[in-house]
Design an enzyme around this catalytic site. Structure first.
Site: not given
Length: 490
Positions: A177-178, A240
């Protein structure tokens, strides 16, 4: 100020989907910058695959064009060195072709770290993992990186995790999950757990509410086909936003060990108050953008971009969430995300409670509550809003001022992209910033009842004009509690 670069072990990185959008925009630039900073060992190799019939030379030309498009000032020597690391292997995973060549290259160095990055559609995650296993490419030093979305609901996520789990052990699976790799997200943990100032106040006795906003000014564009099968809840909230919520709300972990951190995040996910159909109607707003205007002029609505007359897919969602534990009882968490909103911004706002009693007269002005604003993008930074005396004679007049720390101004260095940190963490085998399987399961357990309620009612998402802050009902959602969305977004 120099950035300390921590070396990593020698590695072979295999990028599936090497000609795709993610590789073009994010992965190749991230790897170039790590090479530029001297973090990639001299012998490390980057193998890229796709169905295209490229030679390695042709792919390097393609990669150079991508880098020149996304990076302003390329270092010629570093570029030449980086492009020299790239080897292209054509693999058609559906036709089971190309695996032997990939295996031959990798088996030249069986003892180095071997990482597979699946920058492809989730529909073929299982096929690729099965191919990796069948080709005998998994050893003790192997890792696999899985991009979101992980499933479309809890059942499909479980099936996908079981498929991947047949080839890789859990400690080898990196669900990326960036958002968790962003510098400001890392600083959220530093603020909470490296300072004595905030943690004693980090509870229901001192915090009135928390807002998490992830707003995008762009529409779905070329992703319309995918987006219509996902929507804002699956695309942003399930991963996110819930991960950000966990970092805000979790208890202090025993250490920064990966499982210590993820154990505490899991407790938050399990403590989220579940939604009944009645609560979905009361505490959740979903919307869909209509034609409007942005800074670039007139823009089409979602249905126009989709090329259809109707769709129940939401491009906006606002949620009032609650965490049923001692620390956060009675503190609402307002979550908001959407496409075609007024501006692009991602931030966390921690709103503290009012002072219990004012000693100042009315001539001092209005005393506003303290807020901590953590800006994730753009202009990453942390801002604490406090009350001070307005300078000058003439009595006590108060005003709110920000203690503002912009990362760009405070640290005179390039702010690394999240993918730079996360890819290097994969090579190190550090899973702290990656989701564990039980986290994914717990997130879907909270999301699934919302999706089921929407599916049962078939209600049309509330329309909102592109370039605004979403449906008016989302404003009412927070204002009926006597609160308002942060003006930082305006």
């Amino acid at each position: 100020m120099a950035v300390r670069v921590i070396a990593v072990d020698d590695f072979d990185l295999v990028v599936f989907g090497g000609t795709g959008d993610l590789a073009h925009r994010k992965l190749l630039p991230a790897l170039y910058f790590r090479d530029l900073d001297g973090q990639i060992p001299d012998a490390a190799r980057i193998l890229v695959t796709s169905r295209r019939e490229f030679s390695s030379g042709e792919y390097r030309t393609w990669a150079e064009e991508a880098l020149r498009e996304h990076i302003k000032d390329l270092d010629d020597a570093a570029l030449t060195r980086f492009l020299g690391r790239l080897t292209y292997v054509a693999i058609d995973v559906a036709a089971d072709a190309g695996w032997a060549e990939l295996g031959k290259i990798l088996n030249e160095r069986p003892d180095v770290v071997r990482a597979f990055y699946l920058a492809v559609s989730p529909d073929i995650f299982g096929t690729i993992c099965a191919g990796i296993g069948k080709a005998g490419l998994v050893n003790a030093n192997t890792r696999v990186v899985i991009e979101k979305p992980i499933g479309k609901d809890g059942q499909s996520a479980k099936a996908l995790n079981e498929t991947i789990g047949k080839v890789f052990q859990e400690h080898q699976i990196f669900r990326i999950d960036h958002y968790l790799g962003k510098e400001t997200v890392q600083n959220l943990m530093a603020l909470r757990f490296a300072n004595a100032l905030f943690e004693p106040l980090w509870n229901a006795a001192h915090i009135d509410h928390v807002q998490i906003t992830v707003a995008e000014s762009l529409g779905v564009g070329g992703r319309a086909g995918y987006y219509d099968t996902a929507g804002a809840l699956r695309d942003m909230v399930q991963n996110h936003i819930l991960q950000l919520l966990c970092l805000v709300a979790m208890e202090p972990p025993a250490s920064m060990d990966a499982d210590s951190v993820r154990d505490e995040k899991l407790k938050v996910l399990k403590a989220l108050a579940p939604f009944t159909p009645e609560l979905v109607e009361k505490h959740i707003v979903r919307g869909q953008y209509k034609a409007g205007a942005s800074s670039g002029g007139a823009v089409p609505g979602y249905l126009e971009e989709l090329g259809r007359d109707d769709s129940l897919t939401e491009t906006f969602v606002a949620i009032k969430a609650e965490i049923a534990n001692w620390r956060w009882s009675g503190v609402p968490f307002y979550l908001r995300t959407g496409k075609r909103l007024a501006t692009r911004v991602s931030e966390i706002v921690v709103q503290f409670r009012p002072i219990p009693h004012s000693i100042f007269g009315s001539e001092a002005g209005v005393i506003t509550d303290n807020r901590l604003v953590i800006r994730l993008q753009p202009d990453e930074g942390v801002k604490m809003e406090i009350m001070i005396k307005d300078p000058g004679p003439g009595g006590m007049r108060l005003r709110r001022v920000p203690l503002d720390m912009s990362f760009a101004n405070a640290f005179k260095v390039r702010n690394p992209d999240a993918y730079e940190r996360l890819i290097m963490d994969v090579i190190r085998g550090n899973q702290t910033l990656f989701m564990r399987r039980d986290e994914v399961d717990a997130a879907w357990q909270w999301i699934d009842p919302i999706l089921e309620s929407w599916s049962a009612t078939k209600d049309q998402p509330k329309g909102y004009t592109a370039g605004t802050w979403g449906p008016s009902a989302s404003i009412a959602l927070i204002e009926r509690d006597g609160r308002t969305w942060s003006e930082e977004n305006a």
